[in-house]
Write a protein that holds these residues in place. Structure first.
Motif, PDB file in Angstrom:
ATOM      1  N   ILE A  38      10.655 -15.075  -3.253  1.00  0.00           N
ATOM      2  CA  ILE A  38       9.616 -14.620  -2.313  1.00  0.00           C
ATOM      3  C   ILE A  38       9.994 -13.243  -1.769  1.00  0.00           C
ATOM      4  O   ILE A  38       9.243 -12.273  -1.881  1.00  0.00           O
ATOM      5  CB  ILE A  38       9.466 -15.613  -1.127  1.00  0.00           C
ATOM      6  CG1 ILE A  38       9.120 -17.015  -1.631  1.00  0.00           C
ATOM      7  CG2 ILE A  38       8.419 -15.099  -0.145  1.00  0.00           C
ATOM      8  CD1 ILE A  38       9.179 -18.092  -0.549  1.00  0.00           C
ATOM      9  N   THR A  39      11.158 -13.201  -1.169  1.00  0.00           N
ATOM     10  CA  THR A  39      11.637 -11.954  -0.583  1.00  0.00           C
ATOM     11  C   THR A  39      11.840 -10.871  -1.636  1.00  0.00           C
ATOM     12  O   THR A  39      11.536  -9.698  -1.394  1.00  0.00           O
ATOM     13  CB  THR A  39      12.958 -12.224   0.176  1.00  0.00           C
ATOM     14  OG1 THR A  39      12.668 -13.086   1.277  1.00  0.00           O
ATOM     15  CG2 THR A  39      13.591 -10.935   0.690  1.00  0.00           C
ATOM     16  N   HIS A  40      12.350 -11.244  -2.805  1.00  0.00           N
ATOM     17  CA  HIS A  40      12.582 -10.240  -3.845  1.00  0.00           C
ATOM     18  C   HIS A  40      11.282  -9.561  -4.274  1.00  0.00           C
ATOM     19  O   HIS A  40      11.241  -8.344  -4.466  1.00  0.00           O
ATOM     20  CB  HIS A  40      13.263 -10.870  -5.063  1.00  0.00           C
ATOM     21  CG  HIS A  40      14.715 -11.137  -4.857  1.00  0.00           C
ATOM     22  ND1 HIS A  40      15.538 -10.273  -4.185  1.00  0.00           N
ATOM     23  CD2 HIS A  40      15.503 -12.176  -5.236  1.00  0.00           C
ATOM     24  CE1 HIS A  40      16.770 -10.765  -4.157  1.00  0.00           C
ATOM     25  NE2 HIS A  40      16.771 -11.923  -4.772  1.00  0.00           N
TER      26      HIS A  40
ATOM     27  N   HIS B  14       3.538  -1.134   3.037  1.00  0.00           N
ATOM     28  CA  HIS B  14       3.245  -2.348   3.807  1.00  0.00           C
ATOM     29  C   HIS B  14       2.517  -3.368   2.946  1.00  0.00           C
ATOM     30  O   HIS B  14       1.619  -3.013   2.168  1.00  0.00           O
ATOM     31  CB  HIS B  14       2.396  -1.997   5.031  1.00  0.00           C
ATOM     32  CG  HIS B  14       3.065  -1.045   5.961  1.00  0.00           C
ATOM     33  ND1 HIS B  14       4.196  -1.383   6.668  1.00  0.00           N
ATOM     34  CD2 HIS B  14       2.788   0.248   6.280  1.00  0.00           C
ATOM     35  CE1 HIS B  14       4.580  -0.345   7.401  1.00  0.00           C
ATOM     36  NE2 HIS B  14       3.751   0.647   7.182  1.00  0.00           N
ATOM     37  N   LEU B  15       2.843  -4.628   3.143  1.00  0.00           N
ATOM     38  CA  LEU B  15       2.302  -5.706   2.314  1.00  0.00           C
ATOM     39  C   LEU B  15       0.773  -5.786   2.370  1.00  0.00           C
ATOM     40  O   LEU B  15       0.177  -5.794   3.442  1.00  0.00           O
ATOM     41  CB  LEU B  15       2.894  -7.042   2.772  1.00  0.00           C
ATOM     42  CG  LEU B  15       2.697  -8.252   1.852  1.00  0.00           C
ATOM     43  CD1 LEU B  15       3.372  -8.019   0.505  1.00  0.00           C
ATOM     44  CD2 LEU B  15       3.265  -9.510   2.498  1.00  0.00           C
ATOM     45  N   VAL B  16       0.163  -5.829   1.208  1.00  0.00           N
ATOM     46  CA  VAL B  16      -1.285  -6.012   1.098  1.00  0.00           C
ATOM     47  C   VAL B  16      -1.589  -7.457   0.694  1.00  0.00           C
ATOM     48  O   VAL B  16      -2.507  -8.081   1.214  1.00  0.00           O
ATOM     49  CB  VAL B  16      -1.887  -5.060   0.036  1.00  0.00           C
ATOM     50  CG1 VAL B  16      -3.354  -5.357  -0.190  1.00  0.00           C
ATOM     51  CG2 VAL B  16      -1.680  -3.609   0.454  1.00  0.00           C
ATOM     52  N   ALA B  17      -0.812  -7.967  -0.245  1.00  0.00           N
ATOM     53  CA  ALA B  17      -1.032  -9.342  -0.703  1.00  0.00           C
ATOM     54  C   ALA B  17       0.220  -9.868  -1.385  1.00  0.00           C
ATOM     55  O   ALA B  17       1.026  -9.105  -1.923  1.00  0.00           O
ATOM     56  CB  ALA B  17      -2.209  -9.394  -1.665  1.00  0.00           C
ATOM     57  N   HIS B  18       0.359 -11.191  -1.331  1.00  0.00           N
ATOM     58  CA  HIS B  18       1.489 -11.870  -1.964  1.00  0.00           C
ATOM     59  C   HIS B  18       1.022 -13.231  -2.432  1.00  0.00           C
ATOM     60  O   HIS B  18       0.247 -13.892  -1.739  1.00  0.00           O
ATOM     61  CB  HIS B  18       2.633 -12.040  -0.948  1.00  0.00           C
ATOM     62  CG  HIS B  18       3.635 -13.085  -1.375  1.00  0.00           C
ATOM     63  ND1 HIS B  18       3.505 -14.413  -1.014  1.00  0.00           N
ATOM     64  CD2 HIS B  18       4.749 -13.006  -2.141  1.00  0.00           C
ATOM     65  CE1 HIS B  18       4.509 -15.099  -1.538  1.00  0.00           C
ATOM     66  NE2 HIS B  18       5.271 -14.277  -2.216  1.00  0.00           N
ATOM     67  N   ILE B  19       1.496 -13.617  -3.606  1.00  0.00           N
ATOM     68  CA  ILE B  19       1.203 -14.961  -4.079  1.00  0.00           C
ATOM     69  C   ILE B  19       2.462 -15.555  -4.694  1.00  0.00           C
ATOM     70  O   ILE B  19       3.185 -14.890  -5.420  1.00  0.00           O
ATOM     71  CB  ILE B  19       0.036 -14.958  -5.112  1.00  0.00           C
ATOM     72  CG1 ILE B  19      -0.340 -16.391  -5.510  1.00  0.00           C
ATOM     73  CG2 ILE B  19       0.399 -14.168  -6.362  1.00  0.00           C
ATOM     74  CD1 ILE B  19      -1.236 -17.059  -4.539  1.00  0.00           C
ATOM     75  N   ARG B  20       2.740 -16.798  -4.348  1.00  0.00           N
ATOM     76  CA  ARG B  20       3.843 -17.527  -4.993  1.00  0.00           C
ATOM     77  C   ARG B  20       3.230 -18.579  -5.889  1.00  0.00           C
ATOM     78  O   ARG B  20       2.531 -19.472  -5.408  1.00  0.00           O
ATOM     79  CB  ARG B  20       4.747 -18.179  -3.937  1.00  0.00           C
ATOM     80  CG  ARG B  20       5.763 -19.141  -4.546  1.00  0.00           C
ATOM     81  CD  ARG B  20       6.967 -19.459  -3.659  1.00  0.00           C
ATOM     82  NE  ARG B  20       6.635 -19.759  -2.297  1.00  0.00           N
ATOM     83  CZ  ARG B  20       6.944 -20.918  -1.665  1.00  0.00           C
ATOM     84  NH1 ARG B  20       7.584 -21.883  -2.303  1.00  0.00           N
ATOM     85  NH2 ARG B  20       6.610 -21.096  -0.401  1.00  0.00           N
TER      86      ARG B  20
ATOM     87  N   ILE C 170       8.440  -9.166  -2.606  1.00  0.00           N
ATOM     88  CA  ILE C 170       7.957  -8.291  -1.532  1.00  0.00           C
ATOM     89  C   ILE C 170       8.843  -7.046  -1.412  1.00  0.00           C
ATOM     90  O   ILE C 170       8.342  -5.925  -1.277  1.00  0.00           O
ATOM     91  CB  ILE C 170       7.911  -9.070  -0.192  1.00  0.00           C
ATOM     92  CG1 ILE C 170       6.871 -10.196  -0.282  1.00  0.00           C
ATOM     93  CG2 ILE C 170       7.623  -8.137   0.975  1.00  0.00           C
ATOM     94  CD1 ILE C 170       6.878 -11.174   0.885  1.00  0.00           C
TER      95      ILE C 170
ATOM     96  N   ASP D 177       0.833  -1.206   0.000  1.00  0.00           N
ATOM     97  CA  ASP D 177       0.000   0.000   0.000  1.00  0.00           C
ATOM     98  C   ASP D 177       0.874   1.264   0.000  1.00  0.00           C
ATOM     99  O   ASP D 177       2.099   1.167  -0.137  1.00  0.00           O
ATOM    100  CB  ASP D 177      -0.960  -0.019   1.190  1.00  0.00           C
ATOM    101  CG  ASP D 177      -0.237   0.020   2.542  1.00  0.00           C
ATOM    102  OD1 ASP D 177       0.960   0.390   2.587  1.00  0.00           O
ATOM    103  OD2 ASP D 177      -0.864  -0.316   3.552  1.00  0.00           O
TER     104      ASP D 177
END
Lengths: 121, 121, 121, 121
Positions: free
Chosen positions: D40-42, D25-31, D44, D21
């Protein structure tokens, strides 16, 4: 995660829901509108914790109290270990296939949302 | 470490076993099949802790409880200090030559495996 | 790891050798007598890197140079990404089953020991 | 994110896709299935970086090279700053409303998936 979101909407508590794989690595995360910022990390780390310790964060929390067998566990893993309810391992055929972590409401609400996600799994 | 592994197999508890040198640096680590992920770091850090504080993690844990003399010690060293059983210093001729750390079972099981490794040393 | 140790002895270079699983979590680590302290972390992190990026640390290192496509990658993952030779993924049936990481000598020596461990796998 | 996933499937590259946002700050993540762990980290952190610096990670990367104006920027923020392509700020009415970060393929592939997500936004 959809089941968890449904439950969260049902009880009117915007949550963060995270899922990790058997290696405790993030597979997916969603933050529902209106959820507090502090809950992002808690959801992800509750999932991590439940996978790494093969038990709910609530169960680990009982052992992590002062004078209990694992007091101090919450200091380990660079502070990623969460010892209050909301993380549940996803057990399949007696093996931990991953875990779900929920944060956003009270620990009772978080547990309820995590259980809904677990039931769907 | 072989002695520790034998003991762990004997009691049916897959463990992580770690050994550090007199400088608290890792010499060797083994994760037995089926051990939970959270125990990797605990075994290594129990060995670190026992060497750094020249006592068992269990003994340090007694002092690390709320209101006890070293309360808060588990927050130090970037969270690497473990204050529950499973770490034992390897004392030779009154000097700490290193330490062994075990994690995987209950703290009683971890202590038992660490003691077997210590005895062999 | 035994194959790696044999090779290291053959070339007279005491090494650290680490193996991680498919989740990049440590399975085993050994530091041979006489190896420098800085190499403990390098061996473990080379194995982590090779698993996480599914390529040798040497190949990642080519892309991680200034002006190359992944310049800056070595700053990620809390500095655990190693971009010089000594880490090799353990590929089985087209999947990364884990990785081996070696540190102790020159990068050529580390690569040679890692290749010996890989060949035995 | 759905648009990004579609593009990733189209080009046959399993990716991690993350959205943050306006507060980074993280709103959503999908692998996506089959994506490497290191991504994953990259993903985000690319989203974090693009939001925090209000530009693509690729543009920041040009300034982050040795001798360029922001050389060293990748060392800041505990290593969370990514300086290669795959992160794009989500600009709405001249304001940064958040950012998307993609990791999994080459930087060209990551950029392509991020642009698809951006276009849908």
């Amino acid at each position: 995660m959809a089941a968890g979101e449904s439950r969260a909407e049902e009880i009117g508590v915007p949550c963060n829901i995270a899922v990790v794989d058997a290696g405790a690595h993030l597979v997916a995360h969603i933050r529902m509108d209106g959820s507090q910022l502090g809950s992002i990390t808690h959801a992800i780390d509750k999932a991590f914790t439940s996978c790494a310790y093969r038990r709910s964060t609530e169960a680990l929390g009982r052992d992590g109290q002062p004078a209990a067998p694992l007091y101090g566990v919450a200091n380990s893993h660079q502070g990623r270990v969460v010892i209050f309810a909301g993380g549940i391992p996803l057990v399949h055929a007696s093996r931990v296939a991953g875990a779900v972590g929920v944060s956003g409401g009270t620990i009772g609400e978080d547990r309820s949302v995590a259980e809904a996600a677990f039931a769907a799994f």
